[in-house]
Design an enzyme around this catalytic site. Sequence first.
Site, PDB file in Angstrom:
ATOM      1  N   HIS A  80      -9.586   1.545   4.770  1.00 57.87           N
ATOM      2  CA  HIS A  80      -8.342   1.651   5.414  1.00 57.87           C
ATOM      3  C   HIS A  80      -8.585   2.796   6.650  1.00 57.87           C
ATOM      4  O   HIS A  80      -9.442   3.643   6.378  1.00 57.87           O
ATOM      5  CB  HIS A  80      -7.363   2.000   4.373  1.00 57.87           C
ATOM      6  CG  HIS A  80      -6.054   2.139   5.121  1.00 57.87           C
ATOM      7  ND1 HIS A  80      -5.461   2.992   6.100  1.00 57.87           N
ATOM      8  CD2 HIS A  80      -4.964   1.058   4.950  1.00 57.87           C
ATOM      9  CE1 HIS A  80      -4.266   2.606   6.408  1.00 57.87           C
ATOM     10  NE2 HIS A  80      -3.907   1.556   5.804  1.00 57.87           N
ATOM     11  N   GLU A  84      -5.608  -4.414  10.716  1.00 62.46           N
ATOM     12  CA  GLU A  84      -4.371  -3.340  11.041  1.00 62.46           C
ATOM     13  C   GLU A  84      -4.772  -2.499  12.222  1.00 62.46           C
ATOM     14  O   GLU A  84      -5.557  -1.792  12.173  1.00 62.46           O
ATOM     15  CB  GLU A  84      -4.391  -2.492   9.830  1.00 62.46           C
ATOM     16  CG  GLU A  84      -4.123  -2.981   8.430  1.00 62.46           C
ATOM     17  CD  GLU A  84      -3.538  -2.052   7.455  1.00 62.46           C
ATOM     18  OE1 GLU A  84      -2.450  -2.137   7.040  1.00 62.46           O
ATOM     19  OE2 GLU A  84      -4.121  -1.198   7.192  1.00 62.46           O
ATOM     20  N   GLY A 134       2.790  -0.969   4.430  1.00 60.77           N
ATOM     21  CA  GLY A 134       2.720   0.457   3.891  1.00 60.77           C
ATOM     22  C   GLY A 134       4.366   0.916   3.940  1.00 60.77           C
ATOM     23  O   GLY A 134       4.912   0.652   2.725  1.00 60.77           O
ATOM     24  N   GLY A 135       4.934   1.345   4.920  1.00 67.45           N
ATOM     25  CA  GLY A 135       6.284   1.884   4.655  1.00 67.45           C
ATOM     26  C   GLY A 135       7.148   1.036   3.824  1.00 67.45           C
ATOM     27  O   GLY A 135       7.939   1.321   3.125  1.00 67.45           O
ATOM     28  N   GLU A 189      -7.058   5.041   7.750  1.00 69.71           N
ATOM     29  CA  GLU A 189      -6.718   6.578   7.211  1.00 69.71           C
ATOM     30  C   GLU A 189      -7.842   7.093   6.646  1.00 69.71           C
ATOM     31  O   GLU A 189      -8.119   8.275   6.697  1.00 69.71           O
ATOM     32  CB  GLU A 189      -5.470   6.354   6.495  1.00 69.71           C
ATOM     33  CG  GLU A 189      -4.162   6.138   7.323  1.00 69.71           C
ATOM     34  CD  GLU A 189      -2.893   5.617   6.739  1.00 69.71           C
ATOM     35  OE1 GLU A 189      -2.880   5.596   5.232  1.00 69.71           O
ATOM     36  OE2 GLU A 189      -2.076   5.056   7.370  1.00 69.71           O
ATOM     37  N   GLY A 238       2.464   2.494  10.885  1.00 68.37           N
ATOM     38  CA  GLY A 238       3.633   3.628  10.763  1.00 68.37           C
ATOM     39  C   GLY A 238       4.366   4.066  11.850  1.00 68.37           C
ATOM     40  O   GLY A 238       4.993   4.970  12.117  1.00 68.37           O
ATOM     41  N   SER A 298       3.382  -1.735  10.450  1.00 62.56           N
ATOM     42  CA  SER A 298       4.735  -2.069  10.677  1.00 62.56           C
ATOM     43  C   SER A 298       5.477  -3.099  10.426  1.00 62.56           C
ATOM     44  O   SER A 298       6.338  -3.583  11.104  1.00 62.56           O
ATOM     45  CB  SER A 298       5.024  -1.521  12.245  1.00 62.56           C
ATOM     46  OG  SER A 298       4.591  -0.075  12.514  1.00 62.56           O
ATOM     47  N   ASN A 349       0.939  -1.285   0.006  1.00 57.87           N
ATOM     48  CA  ASN A 349      -0.177  -0.128  -0.066  1.00 57.87           C
ATOM     49  C   ASN A 349       0.756   1.223   0.203  1.00 57.87           C
ATOM     50  O   ASN A 349       1.503   1.504   0.977  1.00 57.87           O
ATOM     51  CB  ASN A 349      -1.115   0.052   1.220  1.00 57.87           C
ATOM     52  CG  ASN A 349      -1.799   1.261   1.401  1.00 57.87           C
ATOM     53  OD1 ASN A 349      -1.867   1.931   0.299  1.00 57.87           O
ATOM     54  ND2 ASN A 349      -2.467   1.286   2.498  1.00 57.87           N
ATOM     55  N   TRP A 350       1.074   1.854  -0.989  1.00 61.64           N
ATOM     56  CA  TRP A 350       2.049   2.841  -1.289  1.00 61.64           C
ATOM     57  C   TRP A 350       1.411   4.166  -0.683  1.00 61.64           C
ATOM     58  O   TRP A 350       1.958   5.218  -0.614  1.00 61.64           O
ATOM     59  CB  TRP A 350       2.279   3.170  -2.652  1.00 61.64           C
ATOM     60  CG  TRP A 350       3.160   2.289  -3.377  1.00 61.64           C
ATOM     61  CD1 TRP A 350       3.827   1.209  -2.811  1.00 61.64           C
ATOM     62  CD2 TRP A 350       3.641   2.147  -4.837  1.00 61.64           C
ATOM     63  NE1 TRP A 350       4.679   0.885  -3.734  1.00 61.64           N
ATOM     64  CE2 TRP A 350       4.373   1.078  -4.961  1.00 61.64           C
ATOM     65  CE3 TRP A 350       3.169   2.813  -5.978  1.00 61.64           C
ATOM     66  CZ2 TRP A 350       4.977   0.632  -6.030  1.00 61.64           C
ATOM     67  CZ3 TRP A 350       3.714   2.373  -7.207  1.00 61.64           C
ATOM     68  CH2 TRP A 350       4.595   1.169  -7.307  1.00 61.64           C
ATOM     69  N   LYS A 351       0.214   4.329  -0.523  1.00 63.61           N
ATOM     70  CA  LYS A 351      -0.733   5.211   0.319  1.00 63.61           C
ATOM     71  C   LYS A 351      -0.260   6.587  -0.841  1.00 63.61           C
ATOM     72  O   LYS A 351      -0.370   6.511  -1.782  1.00 63.61           O
ATOM     73  CB  LYS A 351      -0.214   5.610   1.526  1.00 63.61           C
ATOM     74  CG  LYS A 351      -0.198   4.362   2.400  1.00 63.61           C
ATOM     75  CD  LYS A 351       0.122   4.668   3.868  1.00 63.61           C
ATOM     76  CE  LYS A 351      -0.332   3.250   4.469  1.00 63.61           C
ATOM     77  NZ  LYS A 351      -0.246   3.494   6.014  1.00 63.61           N
TER      78      LYS A 351
END
Length: 249
Positions: free
Chosen positions: A90, A160, A225-226, A92, A166, A204, A6-8
């Site tokens: 998600h 999640e 993600g990251g 976010e 993150g 994470s 997930n590049w967001k």
Amino acid sequence: MIIAANWKMNPTLDVAGGLALALTARHFAPVTRLLFAPHPYLVPMSVRLGGSDVRLGGQDCHQDTVGAHTGDVSAAMLRDCGASVVLLGHSERRADHGESSALVAAKAAQALAHDLDVVICLGESLDERRTGRAEQIVIDQLHASLPKEFPEGRVMIAYEPVWAIGTGEVASVTDIAAMHAAITSELPKSKNGHMPPPILYGGSVNAENAASIFSVDHVGGALVGGASLDAAAFDSICDSARLQMLKSG
Ligand code: 13P
């Protein structure tokens, strides 16, 4: 196992192109890889991914088929841009855009009707975990976020915990095991011999902790993600998933 990047709202087009190219350079079968790219990059990424085994997805879609919704994208538009899957609910989006579980269910129904598979995200806040309500919150989210009916094999779940996203803080394997078992027991049983919806863990996940997370019962992969912005780290996570699959036959 399914490993989803997930590049967001992170990479530039240049960086995204490099990452997509790296995704095509290696194969991790039988692991399935998904890439949730920012909407403006779907077409260039679908070109980059070409005939590779990486499935492209959008990070959201609207619940309506068509209409006056400035700035939104429809499920059919995602399809037209080369996506075959969409990430919904998600945390976010729930936080930034006030998305409710009922809205997520409506979006999921819309996506499924347009031939997109869906990944539905669930997760509790730190306060909800500290006060012992994590499982109930997530199970309530699950029931409210799933469309009433859905075709078998088309829905995936991502657990999640919001406090692990993150932050570098990962849920313990005990907590992941308990939550994934609780979600599994609430999912409808297959009537046609399909596998139950896979449950990905997210929050994470990195090259160092992936193997221990994948060894947990009912963990069907990861939503990353990251670490998905680092080609070597993402490859390493995919490799851990592949090894786990080989180990468990
Ligand atoms: P991080 O892997 O950066 O914690 O993000 C997780 C996530 O939100 C994936 O959807």
